[in-house]
Design a protein around this motif. Sequence first.
Motif, PDB file in Angstrom:
ATOM      1  N   PRO A   1     -29.167  33.866  44.899  1.00 38.11           N
ATOM      2  CA  PRO A   1     -30.631  33.861  44.934  1.00 38.11           C
ATOM      3  C   PRO A   1     -31.159  32.657  44.153  1.00 38.11           C
ATOM      4  CG  PRO A   1     -29.764  36.021  44.290  1.00 38.11           C
ATOM      5  CD  PRO A   1     -28.625  35.062  44.244  1.00 38.11           C
TER       6      PRO A   1
ATOM      7  N   MET B   1     -34.617  30.439  42.435  1.00 40.62           N
ATOM      8  CA  MET B   1     -35.996  30.273  42.001  1.00 40.62           C
ATOM      9  C   MET B   1     -36.366  28.820  42.292  1.00 40.62           C
ATOM     10  SD  MET B   1     -38.165  28.861  39.581  1.00 40.62           S
ATOM     11  CE  MET B   1     -37.512  28.734  37.927  1.00 40.62           C
TER      12      MET B   1
ATOM     13  N   LYS C   1     -40.234  32.714  43.708  1.00 34.92           N
ATOM     14  CA  LYS C   1     -39.010  33.499  43.829  1.00 34.92           C
ATOM     15  C   LYS C   1     -38.891  34.161  45.202  1.00 34.92           C
ATOM     16  CE  LYS C   1     -38.672  34.535  38.876  1.00 34.92           C
ATOM     17  NZ  LYS C   1     -38.556  35.601  37.845  1.00 34.92           N
ATOM     18  N   ASP C   2     -40.009  34.525  45.784  1.00 36.33           N
ATOM     19  CA  ASP C   2     -39.956  35.219  47.064  1.00 36.33           C
ATOM     20  C   ASP C   2     -39.847  34.237  48.224  1.00 36.33           C
ATOM     21  OD1 ASP C   2     -42.692  34.434  46.360  1.00 36.33           O
ATOM     22  OD2 ASP C   2     -43.204  35.296  48.304  1.00 36.33           O
ATOM     23  N   THR C   3     -39.437  34.755  49.371  1.00 37.86           N
ATOM     24  CA  THR C   3     -39.325  33.954  50.590  1.00 37.86           C
ATOM     25  C   THR C   3     -40.540  34.229  51.455  1.00 37.86           C
ATOM     26  OG1 THR C   3     -36.929  34.266  50.482  1.00 37.86           O
ATOM     27  CG2 THR C   3     -37.828  33.355  52.520  1.00 37.86           C
TER      28      THR C   3
ATOM     29  N   ARG D   1     -31.807  35.276  53.254  1.00 36.25           N
ATOM     30  CA  ARG D   1     -32.614  35.947  52.243  1.00 36.25           C
ATOM     31  C   ARG D   1     -31.797  37.051  51.597  1.00 36.25           C
ATOM     32  NH1 ARG D   1     -35.576  33.946  56.339  1.00 36.25           N
ATOM     33  NH2 ARG D   1     -37.839  33.661  56.154  1.00 36.25           N
TER      34      ARG D   1
ATOM     35  N   VAL E   1     -37.773  41.826  45.374  1.00 40.02           N
ATOM     36  CA  VAL E   1     -38.115  40.445  45.709  1.00 40.02           C
ATOM     37  C   VAL E   1     -37.148  39.986  46.791  1.00 40.02           C
ATOM     38  CG1 VAL E   1     -38.262  38.063  44.898  1.00 40.02           C
ATOM     39  CG2 VAL E   1     -38.987  39.929  43.402  1.00 40.02           C
TER      40      VAL E   1
ATOM     41  N   TYR F   1     -35.477  37.075  47.875  1.00 32.75           N
ATOM     42  CA  TYR F   1     -35.150  35.732  47.386  1.00 32.75           C
ATOM     43  C   TYR F   1     -34.599  34.848  48.496  1.00 32.75           C
ATOM     44  CZ  TYR F   1     -35.439  37.430  42.547  1.00 32.75           C
ATOM     45  OH  TYR F   1     -35.864  37.957  41.347  1.00 32.75           O
TER      46      TYR F   1
ATOM     47  N   TRP G   1     -29.328  31.688  40.397  1.00 37.73           N
ATOM     48  CA  TRP G   1     -28.877  32.833  39.614  1.00 37.73           C
ATOM     49  C   TRP G   1     -27.452  32.585  39.122  1.00 37.73           C
ATOM     50  CZ3 TRP G   1     -30.134  38.552  40.818  1.00 37.73           C
ATOM     51  CH2 TRP G   1     -31.522  38.739  40.865  1.00 37.73           C
TER      52      TRP G   1
ATOM     53  N   ASN H   1     -32.012  32.621  35.595  1.00 42.21           N
ATOM     54  CA  ASN H   1     -31.465  31.522  36.386  1.00 42.21           C
ATOM     55  C   ASN H   1     -31.229  30.310  35.507  1.00 42.21           C
ATOM     56  OD1 ASN H   1     -34.074  29.852  36.459  1.00 42.21           O
ATOM     57  ND2 ASN H   1     -34.745  31.794  37.342  1.00 42.21           N
TER      58      ASN H   1
END
Length: 309
Positions: free
Chosen positions: A56, A58, A74-76, A86, A96, A98, A121, A235
């Motif tokens: 994942p 950021m 952070k989200d897609t 994802r 979330v 990611y 991460w 991260n």
Amino acid sequence: MTTVEIRASGRIVQLKRADKELFPADGRAGAITKADLAAHYRRVSRRVLPQLRGRPLMLERYPDGIDGPRLVQKDTPAHFPDWIHRSELPKAGGTVDYPVCDDLATLLYLVGQACVTPHRWLSRADRPDHPDLLVIDLDPAGEDFAPVREAAVLAHALLGELGLPADLMTTGSRGLHVLVRLDRRAPFDEVRAFAHDVAAVLADRRPDLLTTEPRKAARRGRLYLDVQRNAYGQNAVTPYAVRPLPGAPVATPLARAELDDPALIPRRWTLATVQERLDAPDPWRDAARRARSLGPARRRLDLLRSGDA
């Protein structure tokens, strides 16, 4: 604004506003555009993609350039292409979705979203609670890099005593990361406790140079051994990532011998000069084969701390 089409991973990636200046010209370098940033990530992709796959991310984005607002994502978003992988992972009160960068097309698409610096991460999406990386962040009190080099030598040596090969990387900012590859058996709580105890031993050996004190006021000019990144959802900067600083410095893997060079500085390599590193042997060439179990190292560390070693 120009749109450039780039073929990568069997796809056509559209780089919109390719001539958008993300880094203004300064005394270190000329202006750096989105197209220049894409060219960099394409150039380093053979080394960086193995460090990203399955993790994942950021995203640190600067749609108006590094002098504009910093967006942490952070989200897609829904507008991302379906072919971008994802990973939906839990957070407090929800989940979330990611983004995960598994190929060059994804990496270039993220650049197109003005992602200057991807942060990864320390665990992979299939076992998010079990890291395969341990990170000690060497955070200096000032701009002098000599204490960082000395601290890295000490950390590398101690980890060697514990049977853990360590990798080194300039962050492209002020400090340096010491990384250990793990076999993913230990959960984050165990890894963080181990990293904390390693840092405590280092600080006990050199209390004049090192500290584990998180409060800046209590550090008294000493280098901070930061192990707080060793936790779920945290991260660290990706190897070969560009940092949003003047001159576009690049987080760059090091060989142990390079710590002995007094000319080494954290921003030694930039977008303009990183080809020198790519032309040299990869200091992390065998890193993937060095994953270790934390159990034997924990037993050695406990003996060392008890004075029985």
